[in-house]
Design an enzyme around this catalytic site. Structure first.
Site, PDB file in Angstrom:
ATOM      1  N   HIS A  66     -16.514   3.998  -4.756  1.00  0.00           N
ATOM      2  CA  HIS A  66     -15.604   5.143  -4.575  1.00  0.00           C
ATOM      3  C   HIS A  66     -15.798   6.223  -5.644  1.00  0.00           C
ATOM      4  CE1 HIS A  66     -12.577   2.772  -1.865  1.00  0.00           C
ATOM      5  NE2 HIS A  66     -13.821   2.790  -1.393  1.00  0.00           N
TER       6      HIS A  66
ATOM      7  N   ARG B 297       0.835  -1.203   0.000  1.00  0.00           N
ATOM      8  CA  ARG B 297       0.000   0.000   0.000  1.00  0.00           C
ATOM      9  C   ARG B 297       0.873   1.256   0.000  1.00  0.00           C
ATOM     10  NH1 ARG B 297      -4.611   1.825   4.492  1.00  0.00           N
ATOM     11  NH2 ARG B 297      -4.960   3.891   3.606  1.00  0.00           N
TER      12      ARG B 297
ATOM     13  N   ASN C  24     -10.716  -4.107  -1.467  1.00  0.00           N
ATOM     14  CA  ASN C  24     -10.566  -3.054  -2.471  1.00  0.00           C
ATOM     15  C   ASN C  24      -9.608  -3.455  -3.594  1.00  0.00           C
ATOM     16  OD1 ASN C  24     -12.240  -0.889  -1.593  1.00  0.00           O
ATOM     17  ND2 ASN C  24     -10.831  -0.505   0.090  1.00  0.00           N
TER      18      ASN C  24
ATOM     19  N   CYS D 246     -19.262  -1.563   0.621  1.00  0.00           N
ATOM     20  CA  CYS D 246     -18.386  -0.459   1.015  1.00  0.00           C
ATOM     21  C   CYS D 246     -19.059   0.273   2.174  1.00  0.00           C
ATOM     22  CB  CYS D 246     -18.173   0.482  -0.171  1.00  0.00           C
ATOM     23  SG  CYS D 246     -17.101   1.890   0.157  1.00  0.00           S
TER      24      CYS D 246
ATOM     25  N   TYR E  64     -14.162  10.431  -1.981  1.00  0.00           N
ATOM     26  CA  TYR E  64     -13.225   9.967  -3.014  1.00  0.00           C
ATOM     27  C   TYR E  64     -13.280  10.853  -4.262  1.00  0.00           C
ATOM     28  CZ  TYR E  64     -12.161   5.722  -0.441  1.00  0.00           C
ATOM     29  OH  TYR E  64     -11.718   4.831   0.512  1.00  0.00           O
TER      30      TYR E  64
END
Length: 439
Positions: A206, A102, A156, A176, A253
């Protein structure tokens, strides 16, 4: 919504959580304990290859159940097949490559002048490439062991992962926490119970907007914007003028799209969110090892994912209990947004039964939203095609793999230029080589 007398009785449920060693699992456990009447678990199995983390998380999970008087049995294992055997539902919450991957997703795109984020842009594509083949392998093993089990995906990028699962014929629904987060925020601002708030939430995972907020059938969104617009804008970190212009409330987002260059400057000026989360996780694991701890610690709220457990319990309960209630989930488009392919995955209100989720009719999507939704959907299709090149048994040349990655990046609305797409392609491959067999 069916009355309690009309609902199909729940079996004594076995649930498996793949990625159960996550530091966020105690939030899920707390929800299962508090909402046990809604989802009566007889057995919960945490599955994770990291046995050390499993011991810490599993031990705390048992103490949380014991403190709240939950009769269900909690166990943990590194053996996926044993863990999923007999499960009525399997929850996926994976992070392939961990926080280290990440951190890369959030940093190397910035070097190319593009947003670095784990689900959006080039970083999101990297995560999809690492994740989709693993999830499909897990889903196939679930199907072989337990063909009637439901897969609930939190992993995700949820839209791409759910599309992969549905394309391959799996019994899956994506979920989500953005919608439930908005519902709780609006309920607090309006001074009503959360279950009185119904959202007209629409778009892609998102990439969504709240186009109406209904209480007792009345749209109170204009009131929300007029009275609490400054509060909402500050929470979203977007200008109040944008909310007034849209007459809607965008997901946070959308900031990556509406304020891309500002966000890039901001991200370049501070440590990555992954680095922050990694530090929180180390502290959480230390706390979890304390045999006196029998509730989720306050520090967990800084980990992210608010109301994740409530959303998980509600969806799983509806799928297994055949409630027919309305929830906001990630499902096949199937004509709901007519300008998208049927097999695209959208995030929208749907009725949830034992047979799955079916989206409710929606008003036509205005051009200011539809254009971006169509653009990102095209990228997601190309991203999935690139991810599937790494599926088990697939022989792919490096040329073919690089071409697929480049096509997806060139199609992404946050990239879309030759030179950045070319450079990002090479950076993505270099940072993810171990996860790309063709590389």
């Amino acid at each position: 919504m069916p009355s309690p007398q009309e609902r199909t009785p729940h079996p004594r449920i076995k649930l498996a959580v793949v990625g159960g060693g996550s530091t966020y699992t105690p939030e899920l456990i707390d929800g299962f304990a508090r909402l046990r009447d809604l989802l009566p678990l007889a057995e919960l199995v945490l599955i994770d290859p990291d046995t050390e983390r499993l011991e810490l998380v599993g031990g705390l999970a048992r103490r949380i159940f014991a403190k709240q008087g939950h009769p269900g049995r909690i166990s943990w294992t590194g053996d996926l097949d044993a863990g999923i055997d007999g499960a009525h539902a399997v929850l996926l919450q994976l992070r392939i490559g961990g926080q280290a991957a990440r951190n890369q997703d959030e940093t190397w795109p910035l070097e190319c002048g593009c947003v670095g984020q784990e689900t959006t842009g080039a970083g999101g594509l990297a995560k999809a490439l690492r994740t989709v083949p693993v999830v499909l392998d897990i889903a196939e093993r679930v199907r072989r062991r337990n063909p009637a089990a439901w897969i609930v995906d939190f992993t995700n990028p949820v839209g791409i992962v759910t599309r992969a699962l549905l394309t391959h014929g799996h019994r899956a629904v994506g979920l989500c926490n953005v919608a439930i987060g908005f519902q709780r925020t609006f309920a607090t601002l309006l001074g009503v119970a959360p279950d009185q708030v119904a959202l007209e939430h629409i778009g892609l995972n998102h990439l969504t907007w709240e186009r109406s907020v209904r209480v007792a059938g009345e749209d109170v969104l204009p009131e929300l914007l007029a009275t609490h617009g400054d509060t909402l804008a500050a929470k979203l970190r977007m200008p109040r003028a944008l909310l007034d212009h849209l007459g809607a409330i965008p997901s946070y987002y959308l900031r990556y799209y509406y304020q891309h260059d500002e966000v890039v400057r901001e991200l370049r000026s501070k440590p990555s969110r992954a680095a922050e989360v990694a530090a929180i996780e180390r502290e959480l694991l230390t706390l979890y090892g304390d045999p006196a701890l029998d509730e989720k610690p306050e520090l967990l709220s800084r980990r992210g994912g608010a109301y994740y457990s409530e959303a998980a319990v509600a969806l799983t309960s509806s799928l297994l209990g055949d409630t027919g209630d309305t929830q906001i989930v990630n499902i096949r488009n199937d004509g709901t947004l007519p300008f998208l392919p049927d097999d695209a995955v959208i995030e929208a209100p749907a009725t949830v039964h034992a047979t799955g989720a079916a989206s409710l009719p929606v008003r036509p999507l205005e051009p200011r939203y539809a254009g971006l939704v169509a653009h990102v959907t095209a990228y997601e299709q190309l991203a999935l095609e690139a991810a599937l090149l790494s599926s088990t048994g697939r022989k792919t040349s490096r040329f073919e793999g690089r071409r697929a990655v480049y096509s997806a990046l060139l199609a992404h609305p946050l990239i879309g230029q030759l030179d950045p797409a070319d450079r990002l392609t090479d950076e993505l491959i270099a940072h993810n080589r171990e996860h790309l067999p063709w590389a």
